[in-house]
Design an enzyme around this catalytic site. Structure first.
Site, PDB file in Angstrom:
ATOM      1  N   HIS A  51      17.313  18.284  98.927  1.00 28.27           N
ATOM      2  CA  HIS A  51      18.652  18.163  99.488  1.00 28.27           C
ATOM      3  C   HIS A  51      19.677  18.663  98.460  1.00 28.27           C
ATOM      4  CE1 HIS A  51      18.240  14.003  97.619  1.00 28.27           C
ATOM      5  NE2 HIS A  51      19.304  14.475  97.021  1.00 28.27           N
TER       6      HIS A  51
HETATM    7  P1  TYD Z   1      17.445  10.103  98.653  1.00 29.12           P
HETATM    8  O1  TYD Z   1      18.700  10.387  97.908  1.00 29.12           O
HETATM    9  O2  TYD Z   1      17.140  10.930  99.853  1.00 29.12           O
HETATM   10  O3  TYD Z   1      16.245  10.136  97.608  1.00 29.12           O
HETATM   11  P2  TYD Z   1      15.055  11.188  97.378  1.00 29.12           P
HETATM   12  O4  TYD Z   1      15.623  12.548  97.468  1.00 29.12           O
HETATM   13  O5  TYD Z   1      14.553  10.842  96.013  1.00 29.12           O
HETATM   14  O6  TYD Z   1      14.034  10.896  98.424  1.00 29.12           O
HETATM   15  O7  TYD Z   1      17.451   8.558  99.058  1.00 29.12           O
HETATM   16  C1  TYD Z   1      16.321   7.936  99.637  1.00 29.12           C
HETATM   17  C2  TYD Z   1      16.827   6.883 100.584  1.00 29.12           C
HETATM   18  O8  TYD Z   1      17.598   5.906  99.889  1.00 29.12           O
HETATM   19  C3  TYD Z   1      17.728   7.428 101.697  1.00 29.12           C
HETATM   20  O9  TYD Z   1      17.429   6.731 102.899  1.00 29.12           O
HETATM   21  C4  TYD Z   1      19.121   7.062 101.254  1.00 29.12           C
HETATM   22  C5  TYD Z   1      18.910   5.807 100.425  1.00 29.12           C
HETATM   23  N1  TYD Z   1      19.870   5.677  99.327  1.00 29.12           N
HETATM   24  C6  TYD Z   1      20.821   4.670  99.344  1.00 29.12           C
HETATM   25  O10 TYD Z   1      20.898   3.871 100.280  1.00 29.12           O
HETATM   26  N2  TYD Z   1      21.692   4.562  98.298  1.00 29.12           N
HETATM   27  C7  TYD Z   1      21.658   5.409  97.246  1.00 29.12           C
HETATM   28  O11 TYD Z   1      22.479   5.286  96.295  1.00 29.12           O
HETATM   29  C8  TYD Z   1      20.684   6.461  97.237  1.00 29.12           C
HETATM   30  C9  TYD Z   1      20.600   7.438  96.103  1.00 29.12           C
HETATM   31  C10 TYD Z   1      19.812   6.561  98.290  1.00 29.12           C
END
Ligand code: TYD
Length: 133
Positions: A51
């Site tokens: 992303h």
């Molecule tokens: P994401 O940023 O997509 O992490 P990765 O790329 O490592 O998989 O986040 C994973 C999940 O966590 C997504 O459902 C959003 C949630 N999230 C929060 O609720 N708060 C946060 O501060 C972050 C970074 C993620």
């Protein structure tokens, strides 16, 4: 510099007692931190990310193990950062597509310039290519 780049962080201490590493606004931090988060229990060789963020700036630190970060900036420059050194922070400006591969029981600390807001994410690569920064 508005490109992904490494920031060398200050390490204080000695080998007898160990070290602490400092990141501090006005010293070496290019934004005000509004949110911190970290990973736990990520199985080895898992890839996450895939992303970009519309506005949020972040600094990633590999506290343990190894994290291979692939970045693609808005000019479509691709870079690979192999993070194993917890005295290095990887600065990610907005609008950088990034993927992290976690190895050797990696633990990642992230400092972010904004609160969590799902609308700040670009989760589709085509949308990233079409996004007007
Ligand atoms: P994401 O940023 O997509 O992490 P990765 O790329 O490592 O998989 O986040 C994973 C999940 O966590 C997504 O459902 C959003 C949630 N999230 C929060 O609720 N708060 C946060 O501060 C972050 C970074 C993620």
């Amino acid at each position: 510099m508005n490109k992904p780049h490494l920031i060398k962080l200050n390490k204080i201490g000695n080998s007898d007692l160990g070290y602490l590493v400092v990141i501090e606004e006005s010293l070496n931090l290019p934004f005000k931190i509004k949110r911190n988060y970290w990973t736990i229990s990520i199985p080895n060789n898992i890839k996450r990310g895939f992303h970009a963020h519309k506005k949020t700036q972040q600094i990633l630190v590999c506290l343990n193990g190894e994290i291979i970060v692939e970045t693609i900036d808005k000019d479509l420059n691709k870079e690979i950062f192999e993070l194993t050194d917890p005295t290095l922070g990887l600065y990610l400006p907005p609008c950088v597509w990034h993927t992290m591969e976690y190895k050797n029981d990696a633990i990642q600390l992230v400092m972010a310039s904004d609160l969590y807001f799902e609308n700040d994410y670009i989760r589709n690569y085509e949308d990233f290519l079409n996004f007007k920064y």
